[in-house]
Design an enzyme around this catalytic site. Structure first.
Site, mmCIF file in Angstrom:
data_model
loop_
_atom_site.group_PDB
_atom_site.id
_atom_site.type_symbol
_atom_site.label_atom_id
_atom_site.label_comp_id
_atom_site.label_asym_id
_atom_site.label_seq_id
_atom_site.Cartn_x
_atom_site.Cartn_y
_atom_site.Cartn_z
ATOM 1 N N ASP A 109 9.022 0.267 1.866
ATOM 2 C CA ASP A 109 7.912 -0.689 1.790
ATOM 3 C C ASP A 109 7.942 -1.548 3.046
ATOM 4 O O ASP A 109 9.014 -1.806 3.615
ATOM 5 C CB ASP A 109 8.010 -1.569 0.542
ATOM 6 C CG ASP A 109 6.682 -2.220 0.189
ATOM 7 O OD1 ASP A 109 6.023 -1.761 -0.757
ATOM 8 O OD2 ASP A 109 6.286 -3.195 0.871
ATOM 9 N N CYS B 255 -6.075 3.329 -5.631
ATOM 10 C CA CYS B 255 -6.550 2.321 -6.575
ATOM 11 C C CYS B 255 -7.811 1.637 -6.063
ATOM 12 O O CYS B 255 -8.173 0.554 -6.521
ATOM 13 C CB CYS B 255 -5.459 1.297 -6.870
ATOM 14 S SG CYS B 255 -4.891 0.374 -5.427
ATOM 15 N N PHE C 72 5.237 2.740 -0.058
ATOM 16 C CA PHE C 72 4.547 1.609 -0.694
ATOM 17 C C PHE C 72 5.227 1.295 -2.032
ATOM 18 O O PHE C 72 4.585 1.183 -3.076
ATOM 19 C CB PHE C 72 3.066 1.929 -0.927
ATOM 20 C CG PHE C 72 2.341 2.457 0.282
ATOM 21 C CD1 PHE C 72 1.868 1.588 1.248
ATOM 22 C CD2 PHE C 72 2.145 3.820 0.454
ATOM 23 C CE1 PHE C 72 1.193 2.077 2.371
ATOM 24 C CE2 PHE C 72 1.474 4.317 1.568
ATOM 25 C CZ PHE C 72 1.000 3.440 2.526
ATOM 26 N N ARG D 149 3.954 7.351 -13.783
ATOM 27 C CA ARG D 149 5.346 7.366 -13.326
ATOM 28 C C ARG D 149 6.172 8.345 -14.164
ATOM 29 O O ARG D 149 7.033 9.059 -13.651
ATOM 30 C CB ARG D 149 5.930 5.952 -13.381
ATOM 31 C CG ARG D 149 5.371 5.036 -12.301
ATOM 32 C CD ARG D 149 6.078 3.710 -12.263
ATOM 33 N NE ARG D 149 5.521 2.718 -13.151
ATOM 34 C CZ ARG D 149 4.661 1.765 -12.803
ATOM 35 N NH1 ARG D 149 4.235 1.693 -11.560
ATOM 36 N NH2 ARG D 149 4.218 0.899 -13.680
ATOM 37 N N ASP E 97 1.739 5.708 -3.048
ATOM 38 C CA ASP E 97 1.017 4.825 -3.983
ATOM 39 C C ASP E 97 0.605 3.556 -3.240
ATOM 40 O O ASP E 97 1.146 2.474 -3.481
ATOM 41 C CB ASP E 97 1.915 4.499 -5.182
ATOM 42 C CG ASP E 97 1.198 3.658 -6.223
ATOM 43 O OD1 ASP E 97 -0.054 3.666 -6.243
ATOM 44 O OD2 ASP E 97 1.894 2.986 -7.009
ATOM 45 N N ALA F 239 4.504 2.233 6.329
ATOM 46 C CA ALA F 239 4.496 3.613 5.851
ATOM 47 C C ALA F 239 3.787 4.554 6.820
ATOM 48 O O ALA F 239 4.250 5.684 7.042
ATOM 49 C CB ALA F 239 3.839 3.685 4.473
#
Length: 465
Positions: free
Chosen positions: A284, A406, A262, A208, A366, A313
């Protein structure tokens, strides 16, 4: 102590530091192993390889906790391991009051996660061996850190693979639902009880902060430059002046326009505002997440520069691209190409059929994990390609795409290849500016690929034409 004897043909992962023994690697048991109890792991020749805890119900049959003989995972064991965890965080995150204190296998405590939120700790216990040590874990955390309270968030499906039920609740002291912590000089409200995972994603802390260089230097595109002007008292100073020669009073005239998708708690939005963003769109699909983001934005005094959107999104990005393409057609007067021949001219007398059409200097993606299993990788590739393709189409020329994955099963090269395919289809040229992984409170053991889950990239986006 009971011994687990390994197959002769196994891969020598333990010798390379990997902490797991799979059921398929076990040849036999010498003695009667207790579920969750400690066992010694030996090669087919009887050579001692280490000690771990055993679960006959899990495909990961043994999780290693020591390279030397160990008789019990008692308070002394946890006190020593916790001291090492603290030392690492205090060295690399000096002065921080919020971070991942214990990161499972990477901190040699497989199956245990502990996040620190100032004087509140959140514990996640994932495995049978650690579950049996709950009392010792709480005792040591209480003695060493003296927290106001400890809350358990063992509400993840992986526990079911260990034969365990999901659990949440207070383990010690008093735990407020919301706590406020600081990250990179920003205040963040964390929902301990209902926030995702353990309440907050510490793994992107340094990432970030990495967006700071992207946020300023955009004023010239609007015709605003720093020029010398003479004040009423005769002092000569530099001030922003627009194309009409008028001084610009808006303090963020040089800032980027930013889209965060997100957003969850709006952490990238907060950092963009801190670094001088002109306007941020915070998106979001979860109304609860957006309410959390709003609270954080208000707490830091950024409300005048942030707009909030509750939407999917994928749908939002597609709609903006569709509107952008329609605006381009109307501006040029050209219809779409059909069968190699130009279609009819765009009729600008009719209202636009698509909404959207907005673009940003910086687009941040993200998303949550798209591939939680190996079998989901193909679908995940389609998902990552979709959002990155549409995201980069919405980046102003020479702007930046910030994108992450992730999903452990989405290996780094596959992630980059997927983004490259998206760039090809979008007619974009990407320059990789930064490539990062999880932060310093999420260390990685070399050879344990499962810990290398987070991929984070910053690309400059340019059109081929």
């Amino acid at each position: 102590m009971v011994s687990v004897i390994l197959e002769r043909s196994r891969k020598k992962r333990l010798e390379q530091g990997h902490p797991w023994v799979y059921a398929s690697e076990v040849a036999s048991l010498e003695g009667e192993a207790q579920p969750g109890g400690l066992v010694e792991v030996r090669s087919h020749q009887g050579r001692y390889l280490g000690t771990g805890y055993y679960n006959p119900s899990s495909q990961i049959r043994v999780r290693m906790v020591s390279a030397s003989p160990l008789t019990a995972m008692d308070t002394a064991f946890f006190t020593e391991r916790l001291a090492n965890c603290l030392q690492h965080r205090e060295r690399f995150l000096p002065g921080a009051d919020a971070y991942r204190l214990v990161y499972g296998e990477a901190d040699f405590l497989p199956g245990l996660i502990v996040d620190r939120f100032a004087d509140v700790l959140v514990v996640q216990i994932l495995t049978l061996g650690m579950d049996l040590c709950r009392a010792e874990i709480v005792e040591v955390l209480t003695a060493v850190l003296q927290p106001r309270g400890i809350y358990e968030r063992s509400d993840v499906a992986v526990r079911e693979l260990e034969g365990l039920e999901l659990r949440t609740g207070v383990l010690y002291g008093e735990v407020p639902r919301h706590v406020t912590v600081e990250e990179n000089g920003l205040k963040v409200i964390v929902d301990i009880e209902e926030g995702q995972k353990t309440g907050y994603f510490f793994d992107q802390r340094e990432n970030r902060a990495a967006i700071e260089p992207l946020i300023k230097g955009w004023g010239a595109r609007s015709g605003i430059t720093l020029q010398e002007i003479t004040a009423e008292d005769g002092t000569v100073l530099k001030a922003p002046v627009n194309k009409s020669g008028k001084q610009v009073s808006f303090p963020y005239w040089d800032g980027a326009t930013v889209l965060e998708c997100f957003a969850h708690t709006g952490s990238f939005t907060l950092h963009a505002c801190k670094y001088g963003a002109k306007k941020v769109t915070c998106l979001d699909v979860s109304a609860h997440a957006i309410e959390s983001a709003k609270a954080n934005v208000e707490l830091n005094g950024f409300s005048d520069r942030v707009e909030f959107v509750v939407d999917d999104a994928f749908a939002y990005l597609r709609n903006q691209v569709k509107g952008l393409e329609e605006r381009t057609e109307r501006a040029t007067g050209d219809g779409a190409q059909t069968g190699g021949k130009p279609a009819a001219k765009a009729d600008t007398s009719k209202p636009m059929t698509a909404g959207g059409g907005r673009t940003w200097d910086v687009v941040i993606l993200d998303p949550p994990a798209f591939a939680k299993t190996k079998s989901a990788v193909a679908g995940a590739c389609r998902g990552y390609k979709d959002i990155n393709l549409h995201g980069m189409k919405l980046v102003n020329e020479g702007g930046y795409l910030v994108t992450a994955s992730c999903s452990y099963h989405m290996q780094p090269q596959l992630f980059l290849d997927t983004i490259q395919e998206a760039a090809k289809d979008a007619g974009k040229v990407l320059r990789l500016i930064e490539w990062r992984a999880a932060g310093k409170d999420h260390p990685q053991i070399l050879g344990v690929d499962e810990g290398h889950y987070l991929k984070f990239a910053i690309f400059e986006v340019r059109s081929k034409k």
